[in-house]
Enzyme design. Structure first.
Site, mmCIF file in Angstrom:
data_model
loop_
_atom_site.group_PDB
_atom_site.id
_atom_site.type_symbol
_atom_site.label_atom_id
_atom_site.label_comp_id
_atom_site.label_asym_id
_atom_site.label_seq_id
_atom_site.Cartn_x
_atom_site.Cartn_y
_atom_site.Cartn_z
ATOM 1 N N GLU A 203 44.170 10.589 -48.991
ATOM 2 C CA GLU A 203 44.002 10.513 -50.451
ATOM 3 C C GLU A 203 42.591 10.880 -50.894
ATOM 4 O O GLU A 203 41.900 10.102 -51.557
ATOM 5 C CB GLU A 203 44.403 9.128 -50.963
ATOM 6 C CG GLU A 203 45.895 8.913 -50.834
ATOM 7 C CD GLU A 203 46.446 7.736 -51.629
ATOM 8 O OE1 GLU A 203 45.673 6.870 -52.039
ATOM 9 O OE2 GLU A 203 47.674 7.705 -51.845
ATOM 10 N N GLU A 385 53.542 9.417 -47.213
ATOM 11 C CA GLU A 385 53.623 8.027 -47.685
ATOM 12 C C GLU A 385 54.602 7.967 -48.849
ATOM 13 O O GLU A 385 54.550 8.799 -49.756
ATOM 14 C CB GLU A 385 52.277 7.501 -48.200
ATOM 15 C CG GLU A 385 51.291 7.141 -47.130
ATOM 16 C CD GLU A 385 50.022 6.513 -47.687
ATOM 17 O OE1 GLU A 385 50.075 5.857 -48.752
ATOM 18 O OE2 GLU A 385 48.968 6.698 -47.061
HETATM 19 C C1 BG6 Z 1 48.024 4.825 -50.625
HETATM 20 C C2 BG6 Z 1 47.146 4.574 -49.475
HETATM 21 O O1 BG6 Z 1 47.217 4.871 -51.712
HETATM 22 O O2 BG6 Z 1 48.949 3.881 -51.051
HETATM 23 C C3 BG6 Z 1 47.549 3.400 -48.611
HETATM 24 O O3 BG6 Z 1 46.945 5.707 -48.685
HETATM 25 C C4 BG6 Z 1 48.103 2.305 -49.502
HETATM 26 O O4 BG6 Z 1 46.443 3.026 -47.850
HETATM 27 C C5 BG6 Z 1 49.325 2.814 -50.215
HETATM 28 O O5 BG6 Z 1 48.366 1.124 -48.830
HETATM 29 C C6 BG6 Z 1 50.071 1.803 -51.060
HETATM 30 O O6 BG6 Z 1 49.211 1.160 -51.938
HETATM 31 P P1 BG6 Z 1 49.096 -0.417 -51.981
HETATM 32 O O7 BG6 Z 1 47.974 -0.679 -52.866
HETATM 33 O O8 BG6 Z 1 50.387 -0.900 -52.498
HETATM 34 O O9 BG6 Z 1 48.838 -0.857 -50.583
#
Ligand code: BG6
Length: 489
Positions: A203, A385
């Site tokens: 990111e 992700e």
């Molecule tokens: C992304 C990141 O922004 O989203 C992760 O690469 C992160 O590290 C994921 O955990 C989900 O976000 P959150 O805040 O729900 O953990």
């Protein structure tokens, strides 16, 4: 139309060291830029604990997009009454064999994890790497290969050795490029015989305190200069990687939400274009190898006087272009003229439901984003992700009946399959975020769970850390075994 995906599609999960690994003082690991970050919650932002020269304790917020600047004279400090989730995380460090076996049980053929830079170079400036740190990831990789799982390695997931963040103000100094390349060379030489897929940064377009850039400022001159150095570092790493590992493929990871104009009012639609370009700025530069002319407008609006470049920067950006474009997708956003993510945030979308953390759920947005990126860059994409953070309760039998997660994932996977099978997008794979419950990045909570596997641990790190498959574990196993075909059921 079938949801079955092309042969060889990569199915798996994704994690990050400071949210998953723990073992923060073991194996010679140095301090990392997330180690001073406290827990938090949806309404209570995470903080870095810092001390001013006169002894005063300050606590700058470190959450997404609203990070506070950290004064240059402030030094990090551990407070006795604060909880720092990265220290234990959910202890992959001691559970890796069990966790990898559980992932293999779902049929994963890829696992994305990040290497903790300060486990390999504790300060980032040593001449020799830490052998214990290298040996740990050797074991992790070998364990995965035993089950036929491809490693997808994030070289730098929003973190860096704290020493580099403090000494150089993170990536605002070019010195950090050399430290990073030194680190990359060690990884490529050590793991290159077993690892094909690499992500230079996570990111890179998201802004957080001491986050991706490791800088004390979250926007403006220092931020964009730091980003330029990351572009150069990434391009040099890609070039080096291709030289040392001819079969390697490189991406960088972008936070990609869908973005809608709040209305068809021309001002809202144009504003959407400008906000969107804050993201394209990263994908275009790294995917095409040069700054697009609109970059100047972004610099002007963000108070950037000049991006200082050195001879050779332009050439290296072209030479070190990415092989694929990878991104995270969780939600969509909506914007209207006058909104600004960095200050006032976006606008509500009346057409979408939200998760308990207020993230709009928008599967069709994923299909749209996949098309937008592929239309624009024409390189394979990789969804690295996606997932839904939710509160999971154990039932009387000690199981989590997470039908809400299954529904979210089914809808998103169907949208992904449509983008591939109907729209013709070339997509290498899908790694669901946090296949085993881990610490939330934005809130530092454990309560916000993503996993197919429940971890017995609370927001303060208390619990047995026992792993238990949820209902979704058995569901995804069937989906993967059918290579997506069963999404139709
Ligand atoms: C992304 C990141 O922004 O989203 C992760 O690469 C992160 O590290 C994921 O955990 C989900 O976000 P959150 O805040 O729900 O953990």
């Amino acid at each position: 139309m079938t949801y079955e995906l092309p042969k060889g599609f990569l199915w798996g999960g994704a994690t990050a060291d400071f949210q998953y690994e723990g073992g923060f003082s073991e194996g010679g690991r140095g301090l990392s830029s997330h180690d001073y970050e406290t827990d938090g919650s949806k309404d209570n932002p995470r903080h870095h604990t810092m001390k001013m020269p006169d002894g005063q304790i300050i606590a700058p917020r470190s959450s997404f997009f609203y990070a506070d600047p950290v004064p240059p004279e402030a030094q990090p400090v551990f407070l006795e009454d604060a909880y720092y989730p990265s220290h234990q995380a959910v202890d992959f460090y001691h559970h890796y064999k069990e966790d990898i076996a559980l992932m293999a049980g779902m049929g994963f053929n890829v696992f994305r994890f990040s290497i903790c830079w300060s486990r390999i170079f504790p300060t980032g400036e040593e001449t020799e790497p830490n052998e214990d740190g290298l040996a740990f990831y050797d074991q992790v990789i070998d364990e995965m290969l035993k089950y036929g799982m491809e490693p997808l390695i994030t070289i730098c997931h929003d973190e860096m050795p704290m020493h580099l963040a403090l000494k150089y103000n993170g990536w605002s100094s070019r010195k950090v490029i050399d430290c990073y390349l030194n680190y990359c060379r060690v990884l490529f030489e050590r793991y290159g015989d077993r690892c094909r897929y690499w992500l230079t940064f996570n990111e890179i377009n998201a802004v957080r305190g001491f986050g991706p850039c490791g800088t004390r400022e979250s926007s403006g001159q220092a931020h964009y200069q730091a980003v330029h150095h990351m572009f150069v570092a990434s391009a040099k790493a890609v070039k080096l990687g291709h030289e040392l590992m001819p079969d390697s493929q490189f991406g960088t990871m972008y936070a990609m939400s869908e973005l809608y104009p709040a209305s068809c009012k021309p001002e809202d639609v144009f504003h959407r274009l400008q906000e969107r370009r804050e993201n394209w700025y990263f994908i275009d530069t790294m995917g095409r190898g040069y700054y697009h002319p609109y970059a100047k407008d972004i610099w002007r609006r963000r108070g950037v006087k000049e991006i200082v470049m050195e001879a050779g920067d332009t050439e290296i950006l072209l030479e070190g272009q990415l092989d694929f474009i990878s991104f995270s997708y969780y939600r969509s956003n909506t914007t209207k003229a006058g909104d600004d993510w960095f200050t006032v945030g976006g606008s509500p979308n009346p057409y979408l439901e939200e998760t308990p953390w207020g993230w709009p759920v928008d599967p069709l947005g994923l299909r749209h984003v996949m098309n937008e990126i592929y239309d624009r860059i024409q390189k394979p994409i990789f969804i690295v992700e996606n997932g839904m953070g939710a509160v999971d309760e154990l039932d009387e039998n000690g199981l989590v009946q997470d039908d809400y997660r299954i529904a979210y994932l089914r809808d998103h996977l169907q949208a992904m399959a449509d983008a591939i099978n109907i729209d013709g997008v070339d997509c290498l794979g899908y790694t669901m975020w946090g296949p085993i419950d881990l610490i939330s990045l934005s809130t530092g909570e454990m309560k916000k769970r993503y996993g197919f596997i429940y971890v017995d641990m609370d927001d303060k790190g208390r619990g047995s850390l026992k792993r238990t498959p949820k209902k979704s574990y058995y569901w995804i196993k069937e989906i993967i075994a059918s290579n997506g075909a069963k999404l139709a059921e």
